[in-house]
Design a protein around this motif. Structure first.
Motif, PDB file in Angstrom:
ATOM      1  N   UNK A  78       0.844  -1.191   0.000  1.00  0.00           N
ATOM      2  CA  UNK A  78       0.000   0.000   0.000  1.00  0.00           C
ATOM      3  C   UNK A  78       0.883   1.247   0.000  1.00  0.00           C
ATOM      4  N   UNK A  79       0.305   2.353  -0.411  1.00  0.00           N
ATOM      5  CA  UNK A  79       1.068   3.600  -0.464  1.00  0.00           C
ATOM      6  C   UNK A  79       0.208   4.762  -0.004  1.00  0.00           C
ATOM      7  N   UNK A  80       0.796   5.597   0.853  1.00  0.00           N
ATOM      8  CA  UNK A  80       0.155   6.852   1.242  1.00  0.00           C
ATOM      9  C   UNK A  80       0.125   7.749   0.008  1.00  0.00           C
ATOM     10  N   UNK A  81      -1.025   8.311  -0.290  1.00  0.00           N
ATOM     11  CA  UNK A  81      -1.163   9.021  -1.567  1.00  0.00           C
ATOM     12  C   UNK A  81      -0.173  10.173  -1.715  1.00  0.00           C
ATOM     13  N   UNK A  82       0.584  10.202  -2.834  1.00  0.00           N
ATOM     14  CA  UNK A  82       1.484  11.327  -3.091  1.00  0.00           C
ATOM     15  C   UNK A  82       0.800  12.409  -3.906  1.00  0.00           C
ATOM     16  N   UNK A  83      -0.419  12.145  -4.355  1.00  0.00           N
ATOM     17  CA  UNK A  83      -1.198  13.109  -5.131  1.00  0.00           C
ATOM     18  C   UNK A  83      -2.636  12.618  -5.150  1.00  0.00           C
ATOM     19  N   UNK A  84      -3.547  13.472  -5.625  1.00  0.00           N
ATOM     20  CA  UNK A  84      -4.959  13.104  -5.631  1.00  0.00           C
ATOM     21  C   UNK A  84      -5.419  12.401  -6.901  1.00  0.00           C
ATOM     22  N   UNK A  85      -4.863  12.824  -8.024  1.00  0.00           N
ATOM     23  CA  UNK A  85      -5.450  12.452  -9.308  1.00  0.00           C
ATOM     24  C   UNK A  85      -5.581  10.934  -9.500  1.00  0.00           C
ATOM     25  N   UNK A  86      -4.535  10.202  -9.180  1.00  0.00           N
ATOM     26  CA  UNK A  86      -4.563   8.764  -9.430  1.00  0.00           C
ATOM     27  C   UNK A  86      -5.686   8.092  -8.638  1.00  0.00           C
ATOM     28  N   UNK A  87      -5.844   8.491  -7.394  1.00  0.00           N
ATOM     29  CA  UNK A  87      -6.891   7.888  -6.570  1.00  0.00           C
ATOM     30  C   UNK A  87      -8.285   8.216  -7.070  1.00  0.00           C
ATOM     31  N   UNK A 105     -15.336  17.208  -9.915  1.00  0.00           N
ATOM     32  CA  UNK A 105     -15.161  16.917  -8.489  1.00  0.00           C
ATOM     33  C   UNK A 105     -14.029  17.747  -7.891  1.00  0.00           C
ATOM     34  N   UNK A 106     -14.137  17.948  -6.597  1.00  0.00           N
ATOM     35  CA  UNK A 106     -13.105  18.700  -5.876  1.00  0.00           C
ATOM     36  C   UNK A 106     -12.902  18.066  -4.510  1.00  0.00           C
ATOM     37  N   UNK A 107     -11.674  18.180  -4.021  1.00  0.00           N
ATOM     38  CA  UNK A 107     -11.385  17.650  -2.687  1.00  0.00           C
ATOM     39  C   UNK A 107     -10.159  18.374  -2.122  1.00  0.00           C
ATOM     40  N   UNK A 108      -9.863  18.094  -0.893  1.00  0.00           N
ATOM     41  CA  UNK A 108      -8.617  18.616  -0.320  1.00  0.00           C
ATOM     42  C   UNK A 108      -8.210  17.725   0.833  1.00  0.00           C
ATOM     43  N   UNK A 109      -6.947  17.761   1.178  1.00  0.00           N
ATOM     44  CA  UNK A 109      -6.473  16.928   2.276  1.00  0.00           C
ATOM     45  C   UNK A 109      -4.978  16.704   2.201  1.00  0.00           C
ATOM     46  N   UNK A 110      -4.467  15.816   3.062  1.00  0.00           N
ATOM     47  CA  UNK A 110      -3.028  15.592   3.148  1.00  0.00           C
ATOM     48  C   UNK A 110      -2.494  14.646   2.080  1.00  0.00           C
ATOM     49  N   UNK A 111      -1.288  14.921   1.646  1.00  0.00           N
ATOM     50  CA  UNK A 111      -0.551  14.074   0.719  1.00  0.00           C
ATOM     51  C   UNK A 111       0.820  13.818   1.330  1.00  0.00           C
ATOM     52  N   UNK A 121       7.605  23.254   1.518  1.00  0.00           N
ATOM     53  CA  UNK A 121       7.693  21.893   1.040  1.00  0.00           C
ATOM     54  C   UNK A 121       7.837  20.940   2.229  1.00  0.00           C
ATOM     55  N   UNK A 122       6.913  20.019   2.344  1.00  0.00           N
ATOM     56  CA  UNK A 122       6.866  19.149   3.507  1.00  0.00           C
ATOM     57  C   UNK A 122       6.635  17.710   3.094  1.00  0.00           C
ATOM     58  N   UNK A 123       6.856  16.805   4.017  1.00  0.00           N
ATOM     59  CA  UNK A 123       6.628  15.392   3.704  1.00  0.00           C
ATOM     60  C   UNK A 123       5.154  15.040   3.831  1.00  0.00           C
ATOM     61  N   UNK A 124       4.503  15.632   4.806  1.00  0.00           N
ATOM     62  CA  UNK A 124       3.042  15.620   4.767  1.00  0.00           C
ATOM     63  C   UNK A 124       2.626  17.041   4.422  1.00  0.00           C
ATOM     64  N   UNK A 125       2.032  17.183   3.248  1.00  0.00           N
ATOM     65  CA  UNK A 125       1.586  18.509   2.840  1.00  0.00           C
ATOM     66  C   UNK A 125       0.126  18.396   2.430  1.00  0.00           C
TER      67      UNK A 125
END
Length: 411
Positions: A78-87, A105-111, A121-125
């Motif tokens: 499994x992978x923590x999402x690095x971006x939204x589009x693929x998901x 569609x629209x969303x927001x949250x951590x990557x 620039x952060x590891x969780x952004x």
RNA sequence: GCGAUCGUAGCUCAGUUGGUUAGAGCGCCGGUUUGUGGUACCGGAGGUCGGGGGUUCGAGACCCCUCGAUCGCCCCA
């Protein structure tokens, strides 16, 4: 005595004015997204690793070295999402959202990306994100960009320009790429070390190299326009004239490319103008919003060819540009200046809140200093409860009609 | 992954070429003063000087490692 664990590198604990600025960005995005009738989606924070590996491109840095991947207890990667589009693309395919196409569609949250942290620039952004899926028309690009433009304007961010390019369709892009490899290959020895490596890995990226050794060749490098099919050219023309009609200012950026493999046709970034306050505030992280058309993505996930466009913007970066958003002062602070009046204070507090006023109570510490404390906090009004000659004394300190409002509620 | 700068109270920082019990301002807590009010004074809590190792009679200062932050490169929102 155990040591206090530290926060993970590249994560942030956002508080105070920074948290207010962050919330302001999200709230503004939510408001604008409704104006454009984008539907809200909530997505999982993690996916099967292949969702990202197949869509973003196995050889990209994101997939090859920046993903937070792990095996769960069932042995699945499994992978923590690095971006939204693929998901979102995966959800579109697995949930039969085709029936809603074209879907906005629209969303927001951590990557999450395992990168070296630096300014903005952060590891969780966190990102805000908007996508239009199942729309092949250039009008979709225009709609999406108009929305992005309005978000930035409503955030009050100035000195930022839309940089626009086209990568053409798949064939155009490949032909251009081949021409670039040939062109830069001929002068390989004179390029920077980084660009010599980019030559096989990511030749398009040589175009936006910062190294002066590369830059002198970039100006005369083959342009995508030479390789565009008639359809691709017409598509881009429709996008640009649509933007003009929508009143969105843009500039052509012939060397703007995208890092992810799935992009086709329209590619864009909103970038602070050189020398602007925004550019200074962001340091080397210049792009505040980026995206493009990704007509090839659905196929890479095993779906039918499905046209789509989207963008994402870093909330932290936007928050750095919106100025100081102080925390709003309370409407009322209730000061209990004598502990025997605690119950009266609680009752008063309840009445104020029930009437829709923001209120909090100060009832601790030295009784004599409580009122001063309230004054310092800076509320719109102060209700003081004290004992005077054995009687309860209620005193309201406020300006104008706020005094009357509070008076009417607490008496 | 690479390079540079930095890490002393909750915050902002002092701390002389290494030398007694590590300081200030703000903030916090308490007392006095004032008494319808953001005053002034006094007192207090709070630091194994990011962590570990080394050099030295002696390290907050010097060296090494490590963790973290910041700013670049790579990459990217």
């Amino acid at each position: 005595m155990s040591k206090t664990p530290q926060a993970i590198r590249g994560t942030q604990d956002i508080f105070g004015p920074d948290a207010e600025a962050f919330a302001f960005v999200v709230e503004t995005f939510e408001r604008v997204r409704k104006l454009y009738r984008f539907r809200r989606v909530e997505m999982p924070v993690f996916e099967k690793t292949e969702v990202f590996a197949r869509s973003i491109g196995e050889t990209t840095d994101i997939v090859s070295k920046e993903m937070y991947s792990f095996e769960d207890r069932g042995g699945e990667s499994l992978t923590l999402r690095p971006e939204f589009t693929a998901g979102i693309a995966r959800a579109y395919l697995t949930n039969g959202w085709q029936q809603h196409a074209p879907l906005k569609v629209a969303t927001h949250g951590p990557l999450f990306r395992y990168e070296r942290p630096q300014k903005g620039r952060y590891r969780q952004f966190h990102q805000i994100d908007a996508e239009i899926i199942g729309a092949a028309e250039p009008q979709a690009d225009v709609e999406l960009l108009a929305m992005a433009d309005q978000v930035i304007r409503e955030l009050g961010i100035e000195g930022v320009t839309l940089h626009l390019n086209t990568l053409g369709d798949g064939d155009s892009r490949e032909a251009w790429r081949a021409a670039l490899v040939e062109y830069f290959g001929a002068v390989k020895g004179e390029l920077s070390e980084d660009s010599q490596e980019r030559l096989d890995k990511n030749p398009l990226r040589i175009l936006d190299s910062k190294d002066p050794r590369d830059r002198k060749f970039v100006a005369d490098a083959p342009k995508i326009d030479q390789f565009l099919s008639d359809d691709a050219r017409a598509f881009f023309g429709a996008v640009t004239s649509g933007l003009d009609a929508a009143g969105v200012k843009w500039t052509r950026a012939e060397s703007l490319v995208r890092g992810l493999d799935y992009y086709r046709h329209t590619a864009f970034e909103f970038i602070p103008d050189e020398g602007s306050a925004a550019a200074g505030a962001l340091g080397s992280q210049s792009t505040i919003l980026g995206g493009g058309r990704y007509d090839g993505l659905m196929e890479s996930l095993g779906g039918h060819p499905t046209p789509a466009v989207g963008w994402a913007a870093g909330i932290e970066r936007l928050a750095m540009l919106v100025g100081d958003k102080g925390e709003a002062p309370a409407d009322v602070i209730v000061v209990v200046e004598d502990d025997s009046l605690m119950a009266a204070g609680v009752t008063t507090l309840g009445k104020l809140r029930a009437a829709g006023l923001t209120a909090e109570m100060i009832a601790s510490g030295s009784p004599r200093k409580r009122f001063d404390k309230a004054v310092k906090v800076g509320a719109l009004s102060i209700v003081g409860l004290s004992v005077r000659d054995g009687e309860t004394n209620l005193r309201i300190k406020a300006e104008g009609d706020m005094a009357d409002r509070v008076e009417a509620i607490v008496r």
